[in-house]
Design a protein around this motif. Structure first.
Motif, PDB file in Angstrom:
ATOM      1  N   CYS B 258       0.853  -1.181   0.000  1.00  0.00           N
ATOM      2  CA  CYS B 258       0.000   0.000   0.000  1.00  0.00           C
ATOM      3  C   CYS B 258       0.891   1.233   0.000  1.00  0.00           C
ATOM      4  O   CYS B 258       1.773   1.373   0.853  1.00  0.00           O
ATOM      5  CB  CYS B 258      -0.889  -0.007   1.241  1.00  0.00           C
ATOM      6  SG  CYS B 258      -1.755   1.546   1.501  1.00  0.00           S
ATOM      7  N   ARG B 270       1.183  -6.772   6.660  1.00  0.00           N
ATOM      8  CA  ARG B 270       0.962  -7.134   5.268  1.00  0.00           C
ATOM      9  C   ARG B 270       0.886  -5.910   4.356  1.00  0.00           C
ATOM     10  O   ARG B 270       1.051  -6.023   3.135  1.00  0.00           O
ATOM     11  CB  ARG B 270      -0.310  -7.967   5.128  1.00  0.00           C
ATOM     12  CG  ARG B 270      -1.585  -7.162   5.371  1.00  0.00           C
ATOM     13  CD  ARG B 270      -2.788  -8.045   5.532  1.00  0.00           C
ATOM     14  NE  ARG B 270      -3.192  -8.699   4.290  1.00  0.00           N
ATOM     15  CZ  ARG B 270      -4.390  -9.259   4.130  1.00  0.00           C
ATOM     16  NH1 ARG B 270      -5.271  -9.237   5.108  1.00  0.00           N
ATOM     17  NH2 ARG B 270      -4.696  -9.848   3.000  1.00  0.00           N
ATOM     18  N   CYS B 271       0.635  -4.724   4.936  1.00  0.00           N
ATOM     19  CA  CYS B 271       0.506  -3.518   4.120  1.00  0.00           C
ATOM     20  C   CYS B 271       1.790  -3.199   3.363  1.00  0.00           C
ATOM     21  O   CYS B 271       1.761  -2.567   2.317  1.00  0.00           O
ATOM     22  CB  CYS B 271       0.126  -2.314   4.987  1.00  0.00           C
ATOM     23  SG  CYS B 271      -1.453  -2.501   5.800  1.00  0.00           S
ATOM     24  N   GLU B 274       1.691  -6.471   0.404  1.00  0.00           N
ATOM     25  CA  GLU B 274       0.567  -6.744  -0.482  1.00  0.00           C
ATOM     26  C   GLU B 274      -0.180  -5.463  -0.771  1.00  0.00           C
ATOM     27  O   GLU B 274      -0.499  -4.714   0.150  1.00  0.00           O
ATOM     28  CB  GLU B 274      -0.406  -7.723   0.171  1.00  0.00           C
ATOM     29  CG  GLU B 274       0.162  -9.082   0.444  1.00  0.00           C
ATOM     30  CD  GLU B 274      -0.823  -9.896   1.262  1.00  0.00           C
ATOM     31  OE1 GLU B 274      -1.893 -10.238   0.729  1.00  0.00           O
ATOM     32  OE2 GLU B 274      -0.540 -10.171   2.437  1.00  0.00           O
ATOM     33  N   PRO B 276      -3.362  -3.446  -1.261  1.00  0.00           N
ATOM     34  CA  PRO B 276      -4.739  -3.720  -0.864  1.00  0.00           C
ATOM     35  C   PRO B 276      -5.692  -3.690  -2.053  1.00  0.00           C
ATOM     36  O   PRO B 276      -5.448  -2.997  -3.039  1.00  0.00           O
ATOM     37  CB  PRO B 276      -5.068  -2.598   0.128  1.00  0.00           C
ATOM     38  CG  PRO B 276      -4.049  -1.548  -0.100  1.00  0.00           C
ATOM     39  CD  PRO B 276      -2.849  -2.199  -0.682  1.00  0.00           C
ATOM     40  N   CYS B 289      -8.055  -0.735   1.719  1.00  0.00           N
ATOM     41  CA  CYS B 289      -7.274  -0.806   2.953  1.00  0.00           C
ATOM     42  C   CYS B 289      -7.435  -2.189   3.549  1.00  0.00           C
ATOM     43  O   CYS B 289      -8.555  -2.692   3.679  1.00  0.00           O
ATOM     44  CB  CYS B 289      -7.764   0.257   3.938  1.00  0.00           C
ATOM     45  SG  CYS B 289      -6.897   0.185   5.504  1.00  0.00           S
ATOM     46  N   TRP B 290      -6.309  -2.790   3.922  1.00  0.00           N
ATOM     47  CA  TRP B 290      -6.356  -4.141   4.503  1.00  0.00           C
ATOM     48  C   TRP B 290      -7.078  -4.163   5.843  1.00  0.00           C
ATOM     49  O   TRP B 290      -7.520  -5.193   6.305  1.00  0.00           O
ATOM     50  CB  TRP B 290      -4.943  -4.711   4.663  1.00  0.00           C
ATOM     51  CG  TRP B 290      -4.308  -5.137   3.381  1.00  0.00           C
ATOM     52  CD1 TRP B 290      -3.105  -4.739   2.909  1.00  0.00           C
ATOM     53  CD2 TRP B 290      -4.823  -6.058   2.421  1.00  0.00           C
ATOM     54  NE1 TRP B 290      -2.835  -5.333   1.710  1.00  0.00           N
ATOM     55  CE2 TRP B 290      -3.879  -6.147   1.382  1.00  0.00           C
ATOM     56  CE3 TRP B 290      -6.007  -6.797   2.321  1.00  0.00           C
ATOM     57  CZ2 TRP B 290      -4.063  -6.960   0.271  1.00  0.00           C
ATOM     58  CZ3 TRP B 290      -6.187  -7.613   1.214  1.00  0.00           C
ATOM     59  CH2 TRP B 290      -5.224  -7.687   0.195  1.00  0.00           C
ATOM     60  N   ASP B 293     -10.398  -5.795   5.794  1.00  0.00           N
ATOM     61  CA  ASP B 293     -10.467  -7.204   5.426  1.00  0.00           C
ATOM     62  C   ASP B 293     -10.792  -8.038   6.653  1.00  0.00           C
ATOM     63  O   ASP B 293      -9.946  -8.746   7.183  1.00  0.00           O
ATOM     64  CB  ASP B 293      -9.128  -7.615   4.813  1.00  0.00           C
ATOM     65  CG  ASP B 293      -9.200  -9.002   4.199  1.00  0.00           C
ATOM     66  OD1 ASP B 293     -10.317  -9.544   4.109  1.00  0.00           O
ATOM     67  OD2 ASP B 293      -8.134  -9.515   3.826  1.00  0.00           O
TER      68      ASP B 293
END
Lengths: 321, 305
Positions: B258, B270-271, B274, B276, B289-290, B293
């Motif tokens: 991101c 994870r941002c 990966e 988003p 935005c993760w 999720d």
């Protein structure tokens, strides 16, 4: 906040309007037409108004970039309009400026350390090492690491450049900084950084600000007191909170109505004030705002209102009160 | 990025400088600089695909069906031509008006943007007018072809506060009368609050959140939107502003994952890796935005609060 750092009385500045380069003056532009205000130690005075209202000319008069036509500017109890020599240098050391556009106010050919050291070299007899120390100290004050000192301005973003400009303004023993729209040219997310930084510096150093702006919310946020200018005159001034709670002058009200909402539900139905700011060459008779004023009365075009005490402190110049 | 706009609707495209707002608009009308290419995606305007059209075909659309209002009226107006000639140009080419009918069309347009005594004003040159009046002239030129979409790129940044309010009110009135759709490009959330029905927030070339205007202000889902709303001074509130740390990124070297994660106060591990995807927290509301999720957070136990 007892002691007055700067006091301005009856300040006027007129510029000749000429037909050609060498022509006789056709008339006079009354850029600043009788302005009084005072700034206390550790205080921020906000000066708000639209383009052509004389706020930048006022700042130039205070910075002695232009001589006033009339009136006095007292700094720490002393009139500075006739200063020369060492006393003038002391004034220039104590009063500094930060401009709107950090892309044009910093020399692209000077390193940041030289930009900040320049006022120290002019105004102090510090040794080279002491100057370097002072440069590192002010860089830290404005939230920049001291290892950026050898870089050039183009290596910085807008917000960082504005920090460099603030560092330069703080380098000498500064008492008052004139901030001429210091955040208008910056990105939204960076503006808050600079405003918070300025507020923090004031709390820690006790420096005073003259904050010139056109965005009501920003000026109201940073200022303790606000003076509203229209066509070279202050039409209303008061504590920031009192002014926001109850603006009294129709022009101040118009500014508040024109201010953009902070939420979609605040969209006001009120229509924007009509017309545009007239030229400072033909100032309207009586109250200068009367041709645009929604509450104008017959007296307004004949008699110029004077500043009178208003509710909640401060003063307003309007025949309504 | 993708967004859609209905007839008569106003979309706000919000972002900082370098977030890709202007590039987005220029690609809609096919005015990108030569070095730039649209590498994918499509632009549908009234059911027609614009990206595959030739410049010749686009010229028939630009100025007639899609018009633009740019930031600096002095740069959009030609200082050497009279107001009449400049306002008349779209009607001359697109509607092939001549003579008296052209003149009355220009007067009508100038009246629509509230230029006083248009029959006199149209003989003047741009330098004889104030900034607010010049921007209204640009508005008249934009309306000259009778467009169904007007793209306004920061049209009021150079104007004074009261003139800005007048101009925005004027645009709203014109929209009410003609039913034109507006795309409003701005960095000013106040303008969005005043003018727009829907908002798309851009960051580093992507739309990170899109929602109806009230929902965006009341319940922003993306941390960048929240930060942006918190960083704006509000009247009657002197609390310290929320300052987003760091600087907007350089589009040539974007952060991984991101693009906002280095400045994000709520970033998850994870941002950083990966990118988003769009999540849909409500009807017509999308945010990349993760944090949204929930499914992943529940099933993998990856909630890092």
């Amino acid at each position: 906040m007892a002691d007055r750092i700067l006091e301005v009385r009856g300040l006027k500045k007129r510029f000749p309007a000429r037909a050609g380069l060498f022509g006789r003056p056709r008339g006079w532009v009354k850029a600043v037409d009788g302005v009084d205000f005072a700034i206390h130690a550790g205080e921020t005075l906000g000066l708000i108004g639209e383009s052509g209202c004389g706020k930048t000319t006022t700042s130039k008069l205070i910075l002695l970039q232009e001589p006033p036509t009339e009136g006095s500017i007292m700094f720490q109890g002393r009139d500075i309009t006739g200063l020369a020599g060492a006393a003038l240098m002391a004034y220039r050391r104590a009063v500094q400026v930060v401009f709107q556009d950090p892309f044009s106010s910093l020399s692209p050919r000077m390193r940041v350390e030289d930009i900040i050291a320049e006022p120290l070299e002019i105004h102090t007899d510090l040794e080279r090492a002491a100057i370097r120390q002072r440069v590192a100290a002010v860089l830290e004050l404005v939230g920049l690491p001291s290892d950026v000192a050898p870089l050039f301005p183009h290596e910085f973003s807008g917000g960082q450049r504005q920090r460099v400009a603030i560092a330069r303004a703080l380098a000498t023993d500064t008492k008052l900084i004139v901030l001429d729209e210091p955040v208008s040219a910056l990105d939204v997310s960076v503006r808050a950084q600079i405003i918070n930084q300025l507020e923090h510096l004031q709390r820690t150093l006790g420096v005073s600000y003259l904050f010139i702006g056109h965005d009501l919310a920003t000026v109201a946020h940073i200022s303790h007191r606000i003076a509203v200018m229209y066509l070279g005159k202050i039409v209303e001034h008061a504590d920031s909170d009192a002014l926001c709670a109850r603006p009294m002058h129709p022009y101040t009200k118009a500014l508040f109505e024109a201010a953009l909402p902070s939420h979609p539900d605040d969209r006001h139905a009120a229509t924007a004030v009509a017309g545009e700011v007239p030229s400072a060459m033909n100032v309207p008779s009586g109250c200068r705002f009367h041709p645009r004023c929604p509450a104008t009365m017959p007296i307004c075009s004949q008699v110029e209102p004077v500043l009178q005490p208003r509710d909640g402190g401060g003063e307003v110049a309007c025949h309504l009160y | 990025m993708s967004f859609a706009l209905r007839a008569g609707e106003t979309l706000g495209l919000v972002g900082e400088s370098g977030s890709g707002k202007t590039t987005t608009c220029m690609s809609i009308v096919g005015l990108l600089p030569r070095a730039a290419r649209i590498v994918g995606g499509s632009v549908l305007f009234e059911g027609e695909e614009l990206t595959t059209k030739s410049q010749r075909e686009l010229r028939a659309i630009r100025g007639r069906r899609i018009a633009m209002i740019l930031q600096d009226p002095m740069a959009s107006l030609n200082p050497l031509f009279t107001i009449f000639r400049q306002v008349a140009e779209p009607a001359f080419f697109h509607q092939r008006l001549r003579g008296r009918s052209l003149r009355s069309r220009v007067q009508h347009l100038l009246k629509a943007v509230r230029i006083p005594s248009p029959e006199w004003r149209m003989r003047e040159y741009p330098h004889q007018m104030s900034g607010g009046m010049r921007q209204r002239i640009v508005g008249a030129i934009a309306l000259a072809g009778g467009p169904s979409l007007v793209i306004a790129d920061e049209p009021t940044t150079n104007l004074d506060v009261t003139i800005q309010a007048q101009y925005l009110d004027l645009l709203k009135d014109i929209q009410r009368e003609t039913g034109v759709a507006l795309i409003f490009v701005t960095h000013n959330l106040g303008i969005v609050a005043k003018m727009c029905d829907r908002v798309a927030v851009m960051y580093a070339g992507k739309i990170v959140e899109q929602a109806p205007v009230r929902e965006l202000f009341d319940d922003p889902k993306h941390p960048y939107t929240r930060a942006l709303l918190g960083s704006v001074p509000k009247l009657g509130n002197k609390d310290p502003l929320y300052a987003i740390p760091g600087q907007p990124p350089n589009l040539a070297s974007l952060p991984s994952g991101c693009a906002f994660h280095p400045r994000c106060p709520e970033a998850l591990p994870r941002c950083a890796d990966e990118e988003p995807i769009d999540f849909h927290p409500g009807a017509g509301h999308a945010a990349r935005c993760w944090r949204l999720d929930e499914h992943a957070a529940a099933s993998h136990g990856r909630s890092h609060s």
